[in-house]
Design a protein around this motif. Structure first.
Motif, PDB file in Angstrom:
ATOM      1  N   PRO A 216       0.578  -1.399  -0.048  1.00  0.00           N
ATOM      2  CA  PRO A 216       0.023   0.104   0.061  1.00  0.00           C
ATOM      3  C   PRO A 216       0.867   1.353  -0.157  1.00  0.00           C
ATOM      4  CG  PRO A 216      -0.073  -0.844   2.249  1.00  0.00           C
ATOM      5  CD  PRO A 216       0.747  -1.915   1.395  1.00  0.00           C
ATOM      6  N   HIS A 217       2.176   1.122   0.395  1.00  0.00           N
ATOM      7  CA  HIS A 217       2.896   2.474   0.398  1.00  0.00           C
ATOM      8  C   HIS A 217       3.999   2.566  -0.587  1.00  0.00           C
ATOM      9  CE1 HIS A 217       0.894   3.206   4.056  1.00  0.00           C
ATOM     10  NE2 HIS A 217       1.097   2.193   4.692  1.00  0.00           N
ATOM     11  N   GLY A 218       4.269   1.500  -1.365  1.00  0.00           N
ATOM     12  CA  GLY A 218       5.198   1.462  -2.575  1.00  0.00           C
ATOM     13  C   GLY A 218       6.645   1.347  -1.769  1.00  0.00           C
ATOM     14  N   GLU A 219       6.733   0.536  -0.753  1.00  0.00           N
ATOM     15  CA  GLU A 219       8.103   0.345  -0.482  1.00  0.00           C
ATOM     16  C   GLU A 219       8.684  -0.777  -0.747  1.00  0.00           C
ATOM     17  OE1 GLU A 219       6.941   1.342   4.688  1.00  0.00           O
ATOM     18  OE2 GLU A 219       6.692  -0.615   3.807  1.00  0.00           O
ATOM     19  N   TYR A 220       7.925  -1.945  -1.154  1.00  0.00           N
ATOM     20  CA  TYR A 220       8.796  -2.972  -1.633  1.00  0.00           C
ATOM     21  C   TYR A 220       9.317  -3.165  -3.201  1.00  0.00           C
ATOM     22  CZ  TYR A 220       7.170  -4.667   2.937  1.00  0.00           C
ATOM     23  OH  TYR A 220       6.903  -4.715   4.365  1.00  0.00           O
ATOM     24  N   SER A 221       9.138  -2.242  -3.718  1.00  0.00           N
ATOM     25  CA  SER A 221       9.321  -2.144  -5.189  1.00  0.00           C
ATOM     26  C   SER A 221      10.902  -2.360  -5.464  1.00  0.00           C
ATOM     27  CB  SER A 221       8.937  -0.821  -5.947  1.00  0.00           C
ATOM     28  OG  SER A 221       7.265  -0.962  -5.976  1.00  0.00           O
ATOM     29  N   ALA A 222      11.592  -1.576  -4.462  1.00  0.00           N
ATOM     30  CA  ALA A 222      13.036  -1.515  -4.678  1.00  0.00           C
ATOM     31  C   ALA A 222      13.513  -2.736  -4.109  1.00  0.00           C
ATOM     32  CB  ALA A 222      13.485  -0.345  -3.675  1.00  0.00           C
ATOM     33  N   ASN A 232       2.218  -1.373 -10.989  1.00  0.00           N
ATOM     34  CA  ASN A 232       1.301  -0.193 -10.319  1.00  0.00           C
ATOM     35  C   ASN A 232       0.296   0.188 -11.233  1.00  0.00           C
ATOM     36  OD1 ASN A 232       2.953   1.386 -12.294  1.00  0.00           O
ATOM     37  ND2 ASN A 232       4.769   1.398 -10.997  1.00  0.00           N
ATOM     38  N   VAL A 233      -0.093   1.575 -10.837  1.00  0.00           N
ATOM     39  CA  VAL A 233      -1.103   2.057 -11.788  1.00  0.00           C
ATOM     40  C   VAL A 233      -0.747   2.211 -13.255  1.00  0.00           C
ATOM     41  CG1 VAL A 233      -2.486   3.235 -10.102  1.00  0.00           C
ATOM     42  CG2 VAL A 233      -0.673   4.606 -11.217  1.00  0.00           C
ATOM     43  N   ASP A 234       0.673   2.300 -13.544  1.00  0.00           N
ATOM     44  CA  ASP A 234       1.144   2.419 -14.922  1.00  0.00           C
ATOM     45  C   ASP A 234       0.984   1.151 -15.670  1.00  0.00           C
ATOM     46  OD1 ASP A 234       1.445   5.326 -14.647  1.00  0.00           O
ATOM     47  OD2 ASP A 234       3.615   4.696 -13.577  1.00  0.00           O
ATOM     48  N   ASN A 235       1.107   0.114 -15.051  1.00  0.00           N
ATOM     49  CA  ASN A 235       1.155  -1.294 -15.947  1.00  0.00           C
ATOM     50  C   ASN A 235       0.163  -2.212 -15.291  1.00  0.00           C
ATOM     51  OD1 ASN A 235       2.598  -1.865 -13.606  1.00  0.00           O
ATOM     52  ND2 ASN A 235       4.255  -2.838 -14.758  1.00  0.00           N
ATOM     53  N   LEU A 236      -0.448  -1.884 -14.367  1.00  0.00           N
ATOM     54  CA  LEU A 236      -1.440  -3.144 -13.881  1.00  0.00           C
ATOM     55  C   LEU A 236      -2.470  -3.780 -14.799  1.00  0.00           C
ATOM     56  CD1 LEU A 236      -2.150  -4.949 -11.260  1.00  0.00           C
ATOM     57  CD2 LEU A 236      -3.371  -3.024 -10.536  1.00  0.00           C
ATOM     58  N   GLN A 237      -3.237  -2.535 -15.250  1.00  0.00           N
ATOM     59  CA  GLN A 237      -4.194  -2.984 -16.364  1.00  0.00           C
ATOM     60  C   GLN A 237      -5.109  -4.008 -15.794  1.00  0.00           C
ATOM     61  OE1 GLN A 237      -1.722  -4.057 -19.849  1.00  0.00           O
ATOM     62  NE2 GLN A 237      -1.903  -1.930 -20.720  1.00  0.00           N
ATOM     63  N   ASP A 370       2.034  -2.473  -6.286  1.00  0.00           N
ATOM     64  CA  ASP A 370       2.056  -1.037  -5.548  1.00  0.00           C
ATOM     65  C   ASP A 370       0.709  -0.425  -5.778  1.00  0.00           C
ATOM     66  OD1 ASP A 370       2.478   1.258  -4.827  1.00  0.00           O
ATOM     67  OD2 ASP A 370       4.157   1.839  -6.005  1.00  0.00           O
ATOM     68  N   VAL A 371      -0.190  -0.337  -4.711  1.00  0.00           N
ATOM     69  CA  VAL A 371      -1.486   0.235  -4.885  1.00  0.00           C
ATOM     70  C   VAL A 371      -1.506   1.686  -4.090  1.00  0.00           C
ATOM     71  CG1 VAL A 371      -2.693  -1.791  -4.832  1.00  0.00           C
ATOM     72  CG2 VAL A 371      -2.366  -0.645  -2.422  1.00  0.00           C
ATOM     73  N   SER A 372      -0.245   2.230  -4.081  1.00  0.00           N
ATOM     74  CA  SER A 372      -0.149   3.794  -3.460  1.00  0.00           C
ATOM     75  C   SER A 372      -0.557   4.550  -4.467  1.00  0.00           C
ATOM     76  CB  SER A 372       1.249   3.942  -2.994  1.00  0.00           C
ATOM     77  OG  SER A 372       2.072   3.858  -4.011  1.00  0.00           O
ATOM     78  N   SER A 376      -7.730   6.668  -3.315  1.00  0.00           N
ATOM     79  CA  SER A 376      -8.051   5.810  -2.061  1.00  0.00           C
ATOM     80  C   SER A 376      -9.558   5.394  -1.951  1.00  0.00           C
ATOM     81  CB  SER A 376      -8.101   7.046  -0.852  1.00  0.00           C
ATOM     82  OG  SER A 376      -8.847   8.162  -1.196  1.00  0.00           O
ATOM     83  N   GLU A 377     -10.503   5.986  -2.869  1.00  0.00           N
ATOM     84  CA  GLU A 377     -11.873   5.387  -2.961  1.00  0.00           C
ATOM     85  C   GLU A 377     -11.896   4.006  -3.143  1.00  0.00           C
ATOM     86  OE1 GLU A 377     -12.200   9.702  -4.802  1.00  0.00           O
ATOM     87  OE2 GLU A 377     -10.447   8.129  -4.151  1.00  0.00           O
ATOM     88  N   ILE A 378     -11.165   3.744  -4.074  1.00  0.00           N
ATOM     89  CA  ILE A 378     -11.210   2.335  -4.595  1.00  0.00           C
ATOM     90  C   ILE A 378     -10.117   1.280  -4.318  1.00  0.00           C
ATOM     91  CG2 ILE A 378     -12.746   3.024  -6.663  1.00  0.00           C
ATOM     92  CD1 ILE A 378     -10.201   2.265  -8.502  1.00  0.00           C
ATOM     93  N   THR A 379      -9.299   2.000  -3.408  1.00  0.00           N
ATOM     94  CA  THR A 379      -7.878   0.894  -3.011  1.00  0.00           C
ATOM     95  C   THR A 379      -8.458  -0.408  -2.394  1.00  0.00           C
ATOM     96  OG1 THR A 379      -6.824   3.029  -2.366  1.00  0.00           O
ATOM     97  CG2 THR A 379      -6.164   0.673  -1.544  1.00  0.00           C
ATOM     98  N   SER A 380      -9.764  -0.323  -1.495  1.00  0.00           N
ATOM     99  CA  SER A 380     -10.121  -1.343  -1.121  1.00  0.00           C
ATOM    100  C   SER A 380     -10.896  -2.627  -2.205  1.00  0.00           C
ATOM    101  CB  SER A 380     -11.049  -1.402   0.134  1.00  0.00           C
ATOM    102  OG  SER A 380     -12.078  -0.653  -0.475  1.00  0.00           O
TER     103      SER A 380
END
Length: 561
Positions: A216-222, A232-237, A370-372, A376-380
């Protein structure tokens, strides 16, 4: 005179019988280790022992760190039962006067006594109990090496067992994953790095595994850029048509109470019509409103308009107007492009599942979602769709060669909150609770990571067979973990508030007995981007603020959340 040899033979036989009758372990105890005390009371899961305070103090200077700690809270002691050693963990200590202390201990297991008096072939559980008056001895590092030694079953080493420097702490992968696990710890205890370490070790053991992590915070990509796939939102599709009816309702309905039920009835009818429009139904069989069959957003909008046109009174059209307006908003909002793009209408389900679940893994067994960047309205809802896809795939692939899946959910208390009255997110709560209860039947493992276990829904934590707890500062959190653990682990759990950073208590199915472990250091390139900033150091830096602000505002406006 003839009877003399017979008398000598009789005496020798009696002497040999006496030697055999002596308790083997007591005779083999290393002479350097005196008794600490004796057993004074026995109960089913533990007992009380009395120890000499002066001896305990004297042990603290012993060269063997395990002996030096023996008898203190959280440490181990041993006692003889027949020809075996019984290992117990010290839970509490209290003075009883006259230079003596009384300790409550929890039995951990038993082992054989080798020729040097040490524990060997340690086994979990207790078959025989000591009697009051049985002597109590300190444990040595050699004892603990046998107690904590990993067997040949698949396992990963995560650190060193406290208080030793060289005994390795191991997690048994199959028991840990088949019965779910939870990693708990307050902010700042090194939880994210420890999670990354465990997942890296599992990935190294099983490079063709299948792991999906919600970040949820984009911590683990690195941390996993070199051994996993990052979404992430750029390639999740994520295709909108993968949502079931309940998830559609959470996204599209804006009303409450009686009006919401009316809107839901209309939406169900329209979605089902959109799913079957123009399809050859012979290839699908029975289709419901939940079936993941592609449909066009324009078809759904058109069906809503057509249904609205059949009504006579203007007041009856309000539910249709609300649905159409919300649908138009989603299509027009660039934040929702990753899910509500018109380009996602093709049947991409096989490709999506293959990419997301690492089928095949090709040496990169983990997907980090990465759902950061998700609104927020549709994260869940997004998390609900991903979790449900894991579970549904496992159910519908039962007749195929099994490919077990591990779903790791960071910040789990956000998605499975304690209160059922919490607004929104009911779909994700239901699916994660179902995975916790039924996932093991279908080869789905759940890993929950949270800093607030007391905020998790009741029963979810108790479904986790292995609990890895780092320091928890909140009394309610500590009580919650204590209630979820077996009686024999209580002495270890009492140490949770006193744990140092990157230390943990591991209890449950993933370990032979509860252990306190100091995590290994993780290579810098494998660590998550979760380190706390140094205010003192960074506030000394200056220059380039104008460029920082301009670039920040550009990103801000381009991805408004």
């Amino acid at each position: 005179m003839n009877d003399q040899p017979n008398l000598r033979q009789f005496i020798d036989e009696v002497s040999s019988f006496d030697e055999e009758a002596k308790p083997a372990p007591s005779a083999k105890v290393a002479p350097a280790l005196e008794t600490l005390g004796e057993v004074i009371e026995i109960a089913g899961s533990g007992s009380r022992i009395r120890m000499n305070a002066a001896k305990l103090m004297g042990l603290q200077a012993h060269a063997d760190p395990s002996v030096a700690m023996s008898g203190q809270v959280g440490s181990q002691v041993k006692m003889t039962v027949g020809k075996a050693w019984l290992i117990a963990n010290v839970r509490t200590l209290a003075s009883c006067g006259d230079g003596e202390v009384v300790a409550q201990v929890d039995f951990l297991g038993e082992g054989d006594c080798d020729s040097a008096g040490h524990v060997s072939r340690f086994r979990r559980g207790v078959t025989r109990y000591p009697v009051p008056g049985a002597p109590v001895y300190p444990v040595t590092t050699d004892d603990l090496r046998s107690v904590f030694a990993a067997d040949d079953n698949a396992h990963v080493e995560i650190g060193t067992v406290y208080p030793t420097d060289d005994i390795r702490g191991a997690l048994y992968v199959d028991p840990m994953l088949s019965k779910h696990f939870a990693i708990l710890g307050s902010t700042g205890t090194g939880k994210s790095t420890s999670v990354a370490l465990i997942l890296h070790r599992i990935s190294q053991l099983s490079p063709e595994g299948h792991i999906l992590m919600i970040d949820p915070h984009g911590e683990y990509s690195a941390a996993f850029k070199n051994c996993g796939e990052i979404f992430n939102v750029d390639n999740l599709q994520l295709p909108y048509w993968l949502m079931n009816f309940e998830e559609h309702c959470e996204v599209l309905l804006t009303t409450h109470g009686h009006e919401r039920q009316r809107d839901a009835d209309i939406l169900a009818k329209c979605i089902l019509a959109a799913r079957i429009k123009g399809k050859d139904m012979s290839q699908y069989g029975k289709v419901t409103v939940d079936s993941p069959i592609p449909y066009l957003l324009t078809d759904l909008s058109g069906i809503i308009t057509n249904e609205m046109g059949k009504l006579d009174r203007a007041g009856d059209t309000l539910p249709f107007q609300r649905l159409k307006t919300k649908l138009d908003e989603l299509k027009a909002d660039p934040r929702y492009t990753f899910m509500f793009s018109g380009m996602l209408v093709s049947d991409s389900m096989p490709t999506f599942i293959s990419r997301l679940f690492r089928l095949p893994a090709n040496g990169r067994p983990i997907s980090i979602v990465d759902v950061s960047g998700v609104p927020s309205e549709i994260t869940s809802v997004v998390v609900s769709v991903l979790a449900r896809m894991v579970f549904d795939y496992a159910i519908w692939s039962r007749t195929e060669a099994q490919r077990p899946l591990l779903l790791v959910c960071e910040e789990a208390h956000r998605y499975v909150p304690k209160s059922e009255t919490a607004e929104g997110g009911q779909a994700v709560r239901k699916i994660l609770e179902r995975i916790a209860k039924e996932g093991r039947k279908y080869g789905v493992s759940l890993g929950l990571i949270t800093q607030r276990p007391s905020d998790l829904a009741e029963g979810v934590l108790s479904q986790c067979g292995t609990i890895i707890s780092m320091r928890l500062n909140n009394d309610r959190d500590q009580a919650c973990v204590r209630a979820a653990m077996p009686e024999g682990a209580r002495g270890f759990l009492d140490a949770i508030p006193a744990l140092r950073n990157r230390e943990c208590i591991v209890c449950g199915e993933g370990v032979s007995i509860p252990i306190r472990v100091r995590f290994d250091d993780l290579e810098p390139e494998k660590r998550p981007a979760s380190s706390d900033p140094s205010f003192a150091a960074m506030w000394r830096e200056t220059g380039g603020e104008e460029g920082i602000i301009q670039r920040t505002i550009k990103r801000w406006r381009g991805h408004g959340r």
